[in-house]
Design a protein around this motif. Sequence first.
Motif, PDB file in Angstrom:
ATOM      1  N   VAL A  83       0.843  -1.207   0.000  1.00  0.00           N
ATOM      2  CA  VAL A  83       0.000   0.000   0.000  1.00  0.00           C
ATOM      3  C   VAL A  83       0.877   1.255   0.000  1.00  0.00           C
ATOM      4  CG1 VAL A  83      -0.360  -0.061   2.502  1.00  0.00           C
ATOM      5  CG2 VAL A  83      -2.041   1.086   1.058  1.00  0.00           C
ATOM      6  N   CYS A  89      -2.783   6.209   0.492  1.00  0.00           N
ATOM      7  CA  CYS A  89      -3.936   5.611   1.200  1.00  0.00           C
ATOM      8  C   CYS A  89      -4.569   6.646   2.125  1.00  0.00           C
ATOM      9  CB  CYS A  89      -3.464   4.396   2.001  1.00  0.00           C
ATOM     10  SG  CYS A  89      -4.679   3.780   3.167  1.00  0.00           S
ATOM     11  N   ILE A  90      -5.909   6.775   2.043  1.00  0.00           N
ATOM     12  CA  ILE A  90      -6.609   7.760   2.869  1.00  0.00           C
ATOM     13  C   ILE A  90      -7.327   7.102   4.067  1.00  0.00           C
ATOM     14  CG2 ILE A  90      -6.887   9.558   1.088  1.00  0.00           C
ATOM     15  CD1 ILE A  90      -9.734   8.338   0.549  1.00  0.00           C
ATOM     16  N   GLY A  91      -7.101   5.797   4.219  1.00  0.00           N
ATOM     17  CA  GLY A  91      -7.655   5.090   5.374  1.00  0.00           C
ATOM     18  C   GLY A  91      -9.162   4.941   5.355  1.00  0.00           C
ATOM     19  N   CYS A  92      -9.749   4.881   4.158  1.00  0.00           N
ATOM     20  CA  CYS A  92     -11.219   4.858   4.064  1.00  0.00           C
ATOM     21  C   CYS A  92     -11.845   3.504   4.442  1.00  0.00           C
ATOM     22  CB  CYS A  92     -11.655   5.240   2.647  1.00  0.00           C
ATOM     23  SG  CYS A  92     -11.169   4.009   1.419  1.00  0.00           S
ATOM     24  N   GLN A 129     -12.393   0.956   2.490  1.00  0.00           N
ATOM     25  CA  GLN A 129     -13.104   0.312   1.373  1.00  0.00           C
ATOM     26  C   GLN A 129     -12.521  -1.072   1.066  1.00  0.00           C
ATOM     27  OE1 GLN A 129     -15.704   0.892  -0.692  1.00  0.00           O
ATOM     28  NE2 GLN A 129     -15.089   0.928  -2.837  1.00  0.00           N
ATOM     29  N   CYS A 130     -11.186  -1.172   1.057  1.00  0.00           N
ATOM     30  CA  CYS A 130     -10.536  -2.451   0.727  1.00  0.00           C
ATOM     31  C   CYS A 130     -10.970  -3.528   1.717  1.00  0.00           C
ATOM     32  CB  CYS A 130      -9.021  -2.294   0.711  1.00  0.00           C
ATOM     33  SG  CYS A 130      -8.354  -1.445   2.148  1.00  0.00           S
ATOM     34  N   LEU A 157      -7.913  -3.190   8.686  1.00  0.00           N
ATOM     35  CA  LEU A 157      -7.274  -1.877   8.777  1.00  0.00           C
ATOM     36  C   LEU A 157      -6.541  -1.773  10.123  1.00  0.00           C
ATOM     37  CD1 LEU A 157      -8.021  -0.458   6.194  1.00  0.00           C
ATOM     38  CD2 LEU A 157      -9.138   1.316   7.518  1.00  0.00           C
ATOM     39  N   PRO A 180      -4.413  -0.726   5.356  1.00  0.00           N
ATOM     40  CA  PRO A 180      -4.750  -2.148   5.225  1.00  0.00           C
ATOM     41  C   PRO A 180      -3.561  -3.071   5.497  1.00  0.00           C
ATOM     42  CG  PRO A 180      -4.511  -1.152   3.053  1.00  0.00           C
ATOM     43  CD  PRO A 180      -4.373  -0.040   4.052  1.00  0.00           C
ATOM     44  N   CYS A 225     -10.038   0.658  -4.770  1.00  0.00           N
ATOM     45  CA  CYS A 225      -9.458   1.651  -3.845  1.00  0.00           C
ATOM     46  C   CYS A 225      -9.590   3.042  -4.471  1.00  0.00           C
ATOM     47  CB  CYS A 225      -7.991   1.321  -3.582  1.00  0.00           C
ATOM     48  SG  CYS A 225      -7.107   2.679  -2.800  1.00  0.00           S
ATOM     49  N   PRO A 226     -10.227   4.003  -3.786  1.00  0.00           N
ATOM     50  CA  PRO A 226     -10.439   5.330  -4.388  1.00  0.00           C
ATOM     51  C   PRO A 226      -9.151   6.111  -4.607  1.00  0.00           C
ATOM     52  CG  PRO A 226     -11.131   5.331  -2.092  1.00  0.00           C
ATOM     53  CD  PRO A 226     -10.803   3.900  -2.434  1.00  0.00           C
ATOM     54  N   ALA A 227      -8.071   5.715  -3.906  1.00  0.00           N
ATOM     55  CA  ALA A 227      -6.813   6.450  -4.043  1.00  0.00           C
ATOM     56  C   ALA A 227      -5.806   5.700  -4.922  1.00  0.00           C
ATOM     57  CB  ALA A 227      -6.219   6.685  -2.653  1.00  0.00           C
ATOM     58  N   ALA A 279      -4.232   3.236  -4.155  1.00  0.00           N
ATOM     59  CA  ALA A 279      -3.070   3.110  -3.263  1.00  0.00           C
ATOM     60  C   ALA A 279      -2.557   1.672  -3.160  1.00  0.00           C
ATOM     61  CB  ALA A 279      -3.451   3.616  -1.870  1.00  0.00           C
ATOM     62  N   ILE A 280      -3.363   0.708  -3.627  1.00  0.00           N
ATOM     63  CA  ILE A 280      -2.945  -0.696  -3.477  1.00  0.00           C
ATOM     64  C   ILE A 280      -2.205  -1.156  -4.730  1.00  0.00           C
ATOM     65  CG2 ILE A 280      -3.728  -3.070  -3.093  1.00  0.00           C
ATOM     66  CD1 ILE A 280      -6.045  -1.944  -1.460  1.00  0.00           C
TER      67      ILE A 280
END
Length: 252
Positions: free
Chosen positions: A184, A188-191, A193-194, A205, A210, A227-229, A231-232
Amino acid sequence: MIFYFSGTGNSYAAACFFAKKKQETVIDLAKVLSDKKFCYEIQEGESLGFVFPTYFWGLPTVVVHGLSRLQIKGKPSYVWAVITCGGGTGASDRQLKAVAKTAGLTVDGVFSLRMPDNYVPMFQAPGKEEAARILKEADRKMEEIGQAIERKEKGEKSGVPGLLLSSLMQPLYRNGRRTFKFSVDNSCIGCGQCESVCPVKAIALEGGKPVWKKERCALCMGCLNRCPAEAIQYGKKTKKHGRYVNPVYGIR
Ligand SMILES: Cc1cc2nc3c(=O)[nH]c(=O)nc-3n(C[C@H](O)[C@H](O)[C@H](O)COP(=O)(O)O)c2cc1C
Ligand code: SF4
Ligand code: SF4
């Protein structure tokens, strides 16, 4: 009654398409497994469908584990499956028939359906226009398949090339499912979602990031593509390969 499995929405969208025709229920095989709810009753004259993606020219683990444990009461009038893919399904039909047998089910008709490829560790994700073009063609093919299902057709049967392809490629799935390959980024915004989309609850999380808690996962690519960012990552290529999510799962 239609059972489905989907990482990025293609198979879910297809399952909904076929369910709408006869107002059937769609049931997530990942949920079947997590809830351990394996018994279902089929009404007289009702058909039974399965919709899921091909992975390494074979079946996703969730489909193998979910389907082999299913206990269907009553005799379906016809058992069919639609296997979504980015290019081809190899001998997934044969594996499906063998697994279904362990649940006492005979699959009568199998159909493959080309949809946008979500395997970004290897391929560039289709751009918006290309994805829309493939989905439009898939809509047309689904109409055709829907009519074939109505007629209770036998569908496609893989030949020797498909069988060879599957036997060569399928062992790679087990290795690919090793979660140490995921990482990651700082974006990553820590949302969360993953964590929430993972069908096998492999992600938790921790400190807002994650962590893959299981040694292997289903490799559905849901966490990475949704992932919205963005980031993965998985391996070295996903940073450059873009992301794909079917519109049915909404905008990332
Ligand atoms: C782990 C993995 C392996 C895949 N292997 C194949 C394959 O062997 N052949 C193929 O045509 N598409 C392959 N794909 C692409 C998917 O089958 C295809 O994009 C599918 O429609 C995704 O469905 P979903 O959106 O319901 O998850 C693979 C995708 C994943 C994630
Ligand atoms: S979905 Fe992406 S942004 Fe959200 S917690 Fe997971 S890695 Fe971070
Ligand atoms: S960890 Fe990611 S790729 Fe693996 S099963 Fe969960 S959501 Fe799918």
